[in-house]
Design an enzyme around this catalytic site. Sequence first.
Site, short mmCIF file in Angstrom:
data_model
loop_
_atom_site.label_atom_id
_atom_site.label_comp_id
_atom_site.label_asym_id
_atom_site.label_seq_id
_atom_site.Cartn_x
_atom_site.Cartn_y
_atom_site.Cartn_z
N SER A 286 0.83 -1.21 0.00
CA SER A 286 0.00 0.00 0.00
C SER A 286 0.86 1.26 0.00
O SER A 286 0.58 2.21 -0.73
CB SER A 286 -0.95 0.01 1.21
OG SER A 286 -1.91 -1.01 1.07
N SER B 143 4.94 -6.71 -1.94
CA SER B 143 4.69 -6.86 -0.51
C SER B 143 5.11 -8.25 -0.07
O SER B 143 4.64 -9.24 -0.62
CB SER B 143 3.21 -6.63 -0.22
OG SER B 143 2.97 -6.64 1.15
N THR C 270 13.91 4.61 10.14
CA THR C 270 14.93 3.59 10.41
C THR C 270 14.51 2.28 9.75
O THR C 270 13.36 1.85 9.89
CB THR C 270 15.09 3.38 11.93
OG1 THR C 270 15.53 4.62 12.50
CG2 THR C 270 16.11 2.30 12.23
N CYS D 254 -17.72 -7.72 2.70
CA CYS D 254 -18.36 -8.13 3.95
C CYS D 254 -17.65 -7.56 5.17
O CYS D 254 -18.19 -7.53 6.25
CB CYS D 254 -18.43 -9.65 4.04
SG CYS D 254 -16.85 -10.46 3.82
#
Length: 397
Positions: A73, A200, A238, A328
């Site tokens: 993201s 990711s 960091t 949902c």
Amino acid sequence: MNKQVYMDYSATTYTKPEVLEEMLPFFTENFGNPSSLYSFSDKTKKAVNLARERVSKALNAEKNEIFFTSGGSEADNWALKGIAYANKKKGNHIITTKIEHHAILHTAQFLEKEGFKVTYLPVDEEGFVSVEDIKNAITDETILVSVMFANNEIGTIEPIKEIGELCKEKNIYFHTDAVQAIGHVDIDVKDMNIDLLSMSAHKFYGPKGVGALYIKNGVKIQNLIHGGGQERGKRASTEDTAGIVGLGKAIELAMENMPEENEKLSNLRGRLIRGIEARIPEVKLNGPKDMSRRLPNNVNFSFIGIEGETLLLDLDMNGIFGSTGSACASASLDPSHVLLSIGLPHETAHGSLRLSLGAKNTEEDIDYVLEVLPKIIKQRREMSPLWEDYMKNKEEK
């Protein structure tokens, strides 16, 4: 509930033992700050550099083109906002598709509020964007095209190389969200003319909370996070050494295991698709029918007359964990934007189930799902007014 079958690997994966093993020393022993100058931090510096090398090798990129982030993201946000703000004197138009992950769509909507223009291109009934549509949408103001490598819901692998060639020809930056593609599809950023690519770690058996953005040398991009001078002055904070080490090891393993793993997953996927189509009437496979253009671990079906949320709960009670095309988890009752974008009616999109396979799935798992799922569908349809109406209409036709 005895047997447990996890089939939501597109949502997240477990961290492989070899990955965890390589990470552990950086929590307790080698905990030095990689940016510090003293020798105590040498091991952490070397570990971060090794991870960068492993990622660059997996993409056929240069080492200095890999920047670590907190996940997919952040990488998506950085790619869109960073390019938009750094290049607004050149133009203010971005092109993307209607089936992107919300990390792209919501960032694009944010940029619209900032005065940028965004074109959201449609896709066909299998989820493919047309390269011709992209070409026709390009204006003198276009600075970025962002198209996901592979779709998280229906498994569509987009024509990335062709899009890259078009963007290069038109001198427009090209970003791809490759979060679902790593470990399943060969990626070569040079050959495919990709300028920016998001990933990711937790999608390919690495830890959660760490990702990377590939930024081709020479790309003009603004920082998203300001502060210290980490990541060569591009991304403050960091470094999460242990997480970065995990990402590096996970991508190395993903590349090594890819041919064997993809073959295994493709076989399991075929068994599951054939089994569902043979045992359950009135089902629709969502996404590409040509399996070579679909992620090897992706299965997505719509079941007429079924509510996705109810189906998930029934499966959960039988120890099977998948996901639905319905929103949902939110207050919204709207079905998946991806399924609506490929032309499914609301009621069909609402009755969708995604089963995404992974490393621990076996033929026994597939057979267990094929034993349980048809019974649930039959039972639910017997109570469903939607199903009754559907069958009545079908008979009348």
